[in-house]
Structure formats: C-alpha cells, structure tokens
Design an enzyme around this catalytic site. Structure first.
Site, PDB file in Angstrom:
ATOM      1  N   GLU A  77       0.833  -1.203   0.000  1.00 30.38           N
ATOM      2  CA  GLU A  77       0.000   0.000   0.000  1.00 30.38           C
ATOM      3  C   GLU A  77       0.865   1.250   0.000  1.00 30.38           C
ATOM      4  O   GLU A  77       1.974   1.258   0.539  1.00 30.38           O
ATOM      5  CB  GLU A  77      -0.904   0.026   1.233  1.00 30.38           C
ATOM      6  CG  GLU A  77      -1.930  -1.079   1.260  1.00 30.38           C
ATOM      7  CD  GLU A  77      -2.741  -1.065   2.540  1.00 30.38           C
ATOM      8  OE1 GLU A  77      -2.777  -0.014   3.221  1.00 30.38           O
ATOM      9  OE2 GLU A  77      -3.337  -2.107   2.863  1.00 30.38           O
ATOM     10  N   CYS A 112      -1.531   1.759   7.986  1.00 29.49           N
ATOM     11  CA  CYS A 112      -0.776   0.771   7.221  1.00 29.49           C
ATOM     12  C   CYS A 112      -1.420  -0.607   7.204  1.00 29.49           C
ATOM     13  O   CYS A 112      -1.750  -1.143   8.250  1.00 29.49           O
ATOM     14  CB  CYS A 112       0.626   0.633   7.807  1.00 29.49           C
ATOM     15  SG  CYS A 112       1.510   2.182   7.957  1.00 29.49           S
TER      16      CYS A 112
END
Length: 378
Positions: free
Chosen positions: A96, A334
């Site tokens: 990501e 995250c």
C-alpha cells in the site's frame, strides 16, 4: 464514518521470482550497464523527469531488455486530503501507498516490505507476517506512481525500513539523483521501531534525512508486549542509538508515543520519558489509538489525560506535540487495505473457481500498469 474501499477481485496467481528492473539501478550502475554516462543520463531523464513508459524507453537499449517490471494498481480509495493505493507486485504480493495533500505539494507514504516481521499490536502491516523485502525499484516506483507533485517522502507504509536497510538506502540514492528526480533528502523521513545495528549504520551515512522512532513504551517488557518483534532490541539501545544519530547529524529525532490507558500512560511512564528526553535533541509526538482491522482493542486516551501528559513533559523540558493522524476517513493506516485484499483472495481460493461470490466485489475496472506514474486514459 470510514469510506469502504472499492477493491477489485483478482485472479489467483502463482508466485514467480522477482527479477531486478531498471528502476533498481543507481546512476553509476546504469552507466556500467549501458556503457556510457550520456546514455545513462538520457534514460534517467526519460524515466524520472519526463516519466515516459519504461518498456518503450528501454527498447532503444538492447542490453536493458527484461528490466521493465512494473507495479500494477489494483485499487484506489480517496479521502478529503488522502488517497490510498493498493499495488500488486510482479510476484503477486500486495503493498500500500498513501498520497497526502499538503498546501505546497504531496507527501508519499511508501512501503518498504511486503508484510512485516515485527507484529506491532496497533498496526495491520504485520498481521500476515513478512513475505519479502521490496527491491529499491519497487520503492521508487511507488513514488513515481503518485505523480509529479510529490515532494516529501515518508517510509511509514507496510514494513520496517531498517529491516530492509540496503534496499531502502538504495532507493533513496536513486530518488535523490540530480539527473533524475533530484529529490531533496530534507524531505525524506524514515519511520522505524529502531533496530540498534541499523541505527549505527544510519548514523554514519552522509545523507541528511529525518528520523522517526516508534517508541510506544518506556520499559522493555511493555514494549515487547506492544511490539513482539522488538524483544531482542533493548529499548535503551534504541533510544541512545537514535539520539546519537541526532547529535551526529545536528538534527532532531522524533519519537512517536501512542498513549494507551493502563498500558503506557502511568505517572512512572511519564517520569521515564522525562529521564530519556529532557534536554536532548528529541521531539515526542503523542498520538491517540485508532482501531485496526483484526487487531486488539485498546482504550482511547481521554482528552484530559492526554493534556496532562503533554503538560508534564513540556514543563520538564521535553519537546512535545500532539499529533492527529490523517486518512482516518479511508482507513489509511498501514496494511488495512492489503488485509482486505488478502482475505478476499483467501475466500476466492477456498470457494474454488466456480463458487466465488461476487456480492461484495466491486465491478472490475481496467488494470493500470504503472512504471512512471503517468495516468492512462479511460
């Protein structure tokens, strides 16, 4: 309320070995590969300044065939100031990246590993363990994919950057190359739990970056409970290693402290923070806890207690701020989007090719293959 990310259902793919790409090469390595500085400068200019398609660019240089591997964008979720990207790597792993809008540009929050080995209790990145280190080019391509407005970079995505030290530093050197992006190192921050051995190496680097340490505790026992992977990293060595880096480079090191009621917010904890940092080249960022997909449930610190801790630290001569996280509206912490994708993929695998449910899968859209960050036309 958090926006639900629109995630595209993916076919199951067999993992394949990851070969280096042209984005893994430093300028000096590229000079050796193509046999001349002029040719290397031309390639860097086209890839990093003009952001031209890598495969097309490399056709002019036969010796670079097979070096044009790319990231594939699989999902994008937009918030008011943040955009979160899910990328698939060439071997089928996912990472990501988050782009955060500021008044003078964008900050890129990039990943350094596929997964993480340190299993922080308040972070989704390590829920599935560590799959592998990212190559320098896979880090560089995240920055390119977010577009030309990015002028700050934070290693705060999936993974522990100091656990992938050589590749992270390799990526930084490629990004700061003046014949390419010319990224200013003053705009680069490494956020880490602090690995003493790597902190010593970082202290000797001649690169003026910024350093942030995820501390979150004042005793080894408490820190090991919150960050199981830190059990072999003595907290005193982490603190002193980071402070030594700051003194060596004439900079301030930031220590992030997630204030958790009945875990690390006692009066004794505050006293130990004062002993660690009063009069030292350090800043404490106090943060509140936000829920993480699949993670434990902590209590959220009250405004009153947060204010009391901040005031006591400040009165004792500790540089302290209270920081609010950005991107809560799109679950930009995250690893959360990656976990959703892995869960979806596991469901697809267990259902079999003829039993896959599509009720909660967004309509497919055309895959974007990103080598330079240039937008394709739809």
């Amino acid at each position: 309320m958090s926006a639900s990310p629109q995630v595209v259902g993916l076919p199951i793919r067999r993992r394949r070995p990851v070969a280096p790409s042209v984005f893994d090469l430093s300028f000096s390595e590229l000079v050796e590969r193509v046999g001349g500085e002029r040719q290397a400068a031309d390639i860097f200019d086209k890839l990093y300044r003009q952001r031209k398609d890598s495969a097309h660019t490399l056709k002019q240089y036969g010796q670079l065939d097979g070096l044009s591997s790319t990231l594939a964008e699989r999902s994008r979720t937009k918030g008011s100031q943040t955009t979160k990207f899910l990328f698939e790597l060439v071997d089928g792993n996912f990472i990501e990246t988050v782009r955060i809008r500021r008044h003078d540009g964008y900050t890129a929050c990039v990943s350094s590993q596929a997964g993480c080995a340190f299993a922080c209790q308040f972070c989704a990145s390590g829920r599935d363990g560590l799959k592998r280190h990212l190559l320098p080019g896979e880090i560089v391509q995240q920055v390119l994919a977010l577009g030309p407005g990015v002028n700050r970079l934070v290693f705060m995505g999936i993974g522990e950057p100091l656990h992938n030290y050589d590749n992270v530093m390799g990526a930084i050197r490629i990004l700061r190359e003046r014949r390419g992006l010319g990224f200013k190192t003053s705009g680069i921050t490494i956020s880490t739990i602090g690995i003493p051995k790597s902190l010593k190496r970082l202290r000797e680097e001649h690169i003026k970056i910024n350093l942030t340490i995820s501390l979150h505790a004042t005793t080894q026992e408490s820190r090991t409970e919150l960050i199981p992977g830190s059990r072999n990293h003595d907290i005193n060595e982490v603190v002193e290693g980071a402070l030594s880096w700051a003194e060596r480079h004439g900079r301030i090191v930031t220590f992030v402290y997630l204030l958790l009621p009945h875990v690390n917010d006692s009066d004794d904890d505050v006293t130990r923070l004062i002993q660690f940092f009063a009069g030292r080249p350090a800043r404490i960022n106090l943060m509140r806890w936000n829920p993480v997909l699949g993670g434990p449930l902590f209590q959220r610190v009250s405004d009153r207690r947060l204010s009391t801790v901040r005031r006591e630290l400040d009165s004792a001569g500790v540089n302290v701020t209270v920081r609010d996280t950005q991107g809560q509206d799109i679950e930009a912490a995250c690893g959360q989007l990656r976990l959703q994708q892995l869960a979806k993929k596991d469901t697809t695998e267990s259902a079999g090719p003829d039993e896959t449910s599509t009720a909660d899968v967004a309509p497919p859209r055309r895959e974007r293959v990103l080598a330079t960050g240039r937008r394709d036309k739809r």
